[in-house]
Design a protein around this motif. Structure first.
Motif, PDB file in Angstrom:
ATOM      1  N   PHE A 223     106.161  48.245  71.067  1.00  0.00           N
ATOM      2  CA  PHE A 223     106.485  48.965  69.843  1.00  0.00           C
ATOM      3  C   PHE A 223     107.691  49.880  70.067  1.00  0.00           C
ATOM      4  N   GLY A 224     107.769  50.478  71.241  1.00  0.00           N
ATOM      5  CA  GLY A 224     108.930  51.311  71.577  1.00  0.00           C
ATOM      6  C   GLY A 224     110.215  50.503  71.552  1.00  0.00           C
ATOM      7  N   LYS A 225     110.170  49.283  72.072  1.00  0.00           N
ATOM      8  CA  LYS A 225     111.350  48.401  72.022  1.00  0.00           C
ATOM      9  C   LYS A 225     111.725  48.092  70.577  1.00  0.00           C
ATOM     10  N   PHE A 226     110.716  47.831  69.751  1.00  0.00           N
ATOM     11  CA  PHE A 226     110.953  47.577  68.329  1.00  0.00           C
ATOM     12  C   PHE A 226     111.584  48.803  67.670  1.00  0.00           C
ATOM     13  N   LEU A 227     111.065  49.988  67.979  1.00  0.00           N
ATOM     14  CA  LEU A 227     111.629  51.219  67.439  1.00  0.00           C
ATOM     15  C   LEU A 227     113.080  51.378  67.879  1.00  0.00           C
ATOM     16  N   GLY A 228     113.361  51.050  69.129  1.00  0.00           N
ATOM     17  CA  GLY A 228     114.734  51.095  69.627  1.00  0.00           C
ATOM     18  C   GLY A 228     115.657  50.189  68.830  1.00  0.00           C
ATOM     19  N   GLU A 229     115.174  48.974  68.535  1.00  0.00           N
ATOM     20  CA  GLU A 229     115.963  48.046  67.717  1.00  0.00           C
ATOM     21  C   GLU A 229     116.226  48.629  66.334  1.00  0.00           C
ATOM     22  N   CYS A 230     115.235  49.310  65.775  1.00  0.00           N
ATOM     23  CA  CYS A 230     115.361  49.879  64.427  1.00  0.00           C
ATOM     24  C   CYS A 230     116.353  51.031  64.368  1.00  0.00           C
TER      25      CYS A 230
ATOM     26  N   ARG B 159     109.556  55.080  77.005  1.00  0.00           N
ATOM     27  CA  ARG B 159     109.958  54.059  77.971  1.00  0.00           C
ATOM     28  C   ARG B 159     110.345  52.775  77.254  1.00  0.00           C
ATOM     29  N   GLY B 160     109.576  52.393  76.233  1.00  0.00           N
ATOM     30  CA  GLY B 160     109.897  51.194  75.466  1.00  0.00           C
ATOM     31  C   GLY B 160     111.220  51.313  74.736  1.00  0.00           C
ATOM     32  N   VAL B 161     111.454  52.462  74.109  1.00  0.00           N
ATOM     33  CA  VAL B 161     112.729  52.682  73.411  1.00  0.00           C
ATOM     34  C   VAL B 161     113.886  52.575  74.403  1.00  0.00           C
ATOM     35  N   LEU B 162     113.741  53.227  75.544  1.00  0.00           N
ATOM     36  CA  LEU B 162     114.813  53.199  76.534  1.00  0.00           C
ATOM     37  C   LEU B 162     115.017  51.808  77.130  1.00  0.00           C
ATOM     38  N   ARG B 163     113.956  51.030  77.251  1.00  0.00           N
ATOM     39  CA  ARG B 163     114.106  49.641  77.723  1.00  0.00           C
ATOM     40  C   ARG B 163     114.973  48.848  76.748  1.00  0.00           C
ATOM     41  N   ASP B 164     114.807  49.109  75.448  1.00  0.00           N
ATOM     42  CA  ASP B 164     115.639  48.430  74.459  1.00  0.00           C
ATOM     43  C   ASP B 164     117.109  48.805  74.616  1.00  0.00           C
ATOM     44  N   PHE B 165     117.374  50.018  75.121  1.00  0.00           N
ATOM     45  CA  PHE B 165     118.749  50.454  75.358  1.00  0.00           C
ATOM     46  C   PHE B 165     119.195  50.114  76.788  1.00  0.00           C
TER      47      PHE B 165
ATOM     48  N   GLU C 280      98.409  64.213  71.551  1.00  0.00           N
ATOM     49  CA  GLU C 280      97.685  64.866  72.640  1.00  0.00           C
ATOM     50  C   GLU C 280      98.196  64.374  73.981  1.00  0.00           C
ATOM     51  N   LEU C 281      97.841  65.099  75.020  1.00  0.00           N
ATOM     52  CA  LEU C 281      98.152  64.688  76.380  1.00  0.00           C
ATOM     53  C   LEU C 281      97.551  63.308  76.623  1.00  0.00           C
ATOM     54  N   GLY C 282      98.354  62.369  77.074  1.00  0.00           N
ATOM     55  CA  GLY C 282      97.861  61.022  77.336  1.00  0.00           C
ATOM     56  C   GLY C 282      97.867  60.099  76.131  1.00  0.00           C
ATOM     57  N   ALA C 283      98.478  60.546  75.035  1.00  0.00           N
ATOM     58  CA  ALA C 283      98.482  59.734  73.809  1.00  0.00           C
ATOM     59  C   ALA C 283      99.434  58.539  73.894  1.00  0.00           C
ATOM     60  N   GLY C 284     100.405  58.592  74.802  1.00  0.00           N
ATOM     61  CA  GLY C 284     101.341  57.476  74.954  1.00  0.00           C
ATOM     62  C   GLY C 284     102.777  57.803  74.575  1.00  0.00           C
ATOM     63  N   LYS C 285     103.118  59.088  74.457  1.00  0.00           N
ATOM     64  CA  LYS C 285     104.478  59.480  74.082  1.00  0.00           C
ATOM     65  C   LYS C 285     105.494  59.006  75.112  1.00  0.00           C
ATOM     66  N   THR C 286     105.218  59.207  76.384  1.00  0.00           N
ATOM     67  CA  THR C 286     106.135  58.783  77.436  1.00  0.00           C
ATOM     68  C   THR C 286     106.243  57.268  77.473  1.00  0.00           C
ATOM     69  N   THR C 287     105.139  56.578  77.283  1.00  0.00           N
ATOM     70  CA  THR C 287     105.147  55.111  77.277  1.00  0.00           C
ATOM     71  C   THR C 287     105.986  54.602  76.117  1.00  0.00           C
ATOM     72  N   LEU C 288     105.866  55.224  74.962  1.00  0.00           N
ATOM     73  CA  LEU C 288     106.684  54.847  73.811  1.00  0.00           C
ATOM     74  C   LEU C 288     108.161  55.078  74.115  1.00  0.00           C
TER      75      LEU C 288
ATOM     76  N   LYS D 272     110.804  60.486  82.330  1.00  0.00           N
ATOM     77  CA  LYS D 272     110.001  61.712  82.389  1.00  0.00           C
ATOM     78  C   LYS D 272     109.297  61.927  81.066  1.00  0.00           C
ATOM     79  N   SER D 273     108.200  62.600  81.137  1.00  0.00           N
ATOM     80  CA  SER D 273     107.464  62.961  79.927  1.00  0.00           C
ATOM     81  C   SER D 273     108.337  63.841  79.030  1.00  0.00           C
ATOM     82  N   PRO D 274     108.423  63.537  77.715  1.00  0.00           N
ATOM     83  CA  PRO D 274     109.192  64.407  76.831  1.00  0.00           C
ATOM     84  C   PRO D 274     108.556  65.786  76.695  1.00  0.00           C
ATOM     85  N   THR D 275     107.293  65.918  77.032  1.00  0.00           N
ATOM     86  CA  THR D 275     106.613  67.211  76.989  1.00  0.00           C
ATOM     87  C   THR D 275     106.986  68.036  78.212  1.00  0.00           C
ATOM     88  N   TYR D 276     107.272  67.380  79.325  1.00  0.00           N
ATOM     89  CA  TYR D 276     107.532  68.063  80.591  1.00  0.00           C
ATOM     90  C   TYR D 276     108.789  68.927  80.532  1.00  0.00           C
TER      91      TYR D 276
END
Length: 87
Positions: free
Chosen positions: A15-22, A48-54, A38-46, A61-65
């Motif tokens: 989904f992050g890759k799809f968001l990157g395409e959008c 990562r997907g966006v950045l993979r598309d780029f 929440e902590l562990g909700a998947g923000k960093t994973t998302l 790194k975690s955007p919260t960190y």
């Protein structure tokens, strides 16, 4: 607000890759994406997907960190300056 539930890490990255395409067509104009969860909700994973598309395949790194780390640094600098002024 858009909610897009995923049930696995690979689905969240996809989904992050799809968001990157959008957002790619608007990237040169500037794009802001707010993530809330929440902590562990998947923000960093998302992210990562966006950045993979780029075509970024490094560590993500975690955007919260970052804000937490910066706040800690500023507090540490302030304490250090007080100590220096007394010395």
């Amino acid at each position: 607000m858009i909610v897009y539930p995923t049930s696995s890490e690979s689905e969240t990255v996809a989904f992050g890759k799809f968001l990157g395409e959008c957002i790619r067509p608007f990237f040169s104009e500037g794009v802001i994406v707010f993530l809330n969860g929440e902590l562990g909700a998947g923000k960093t994973t998302l992210c990562r997907g966006v950045l993979r598309d780029f075509n970024y395949f490094g560590a993500v790194k975690s955007p919260t960190y970052t804000p937490v780390s910066y706040t800690h640094l500023r507090a540490h600098e302030t304490r250090g300056n007080r100590v220096c002024r007394r010395g």
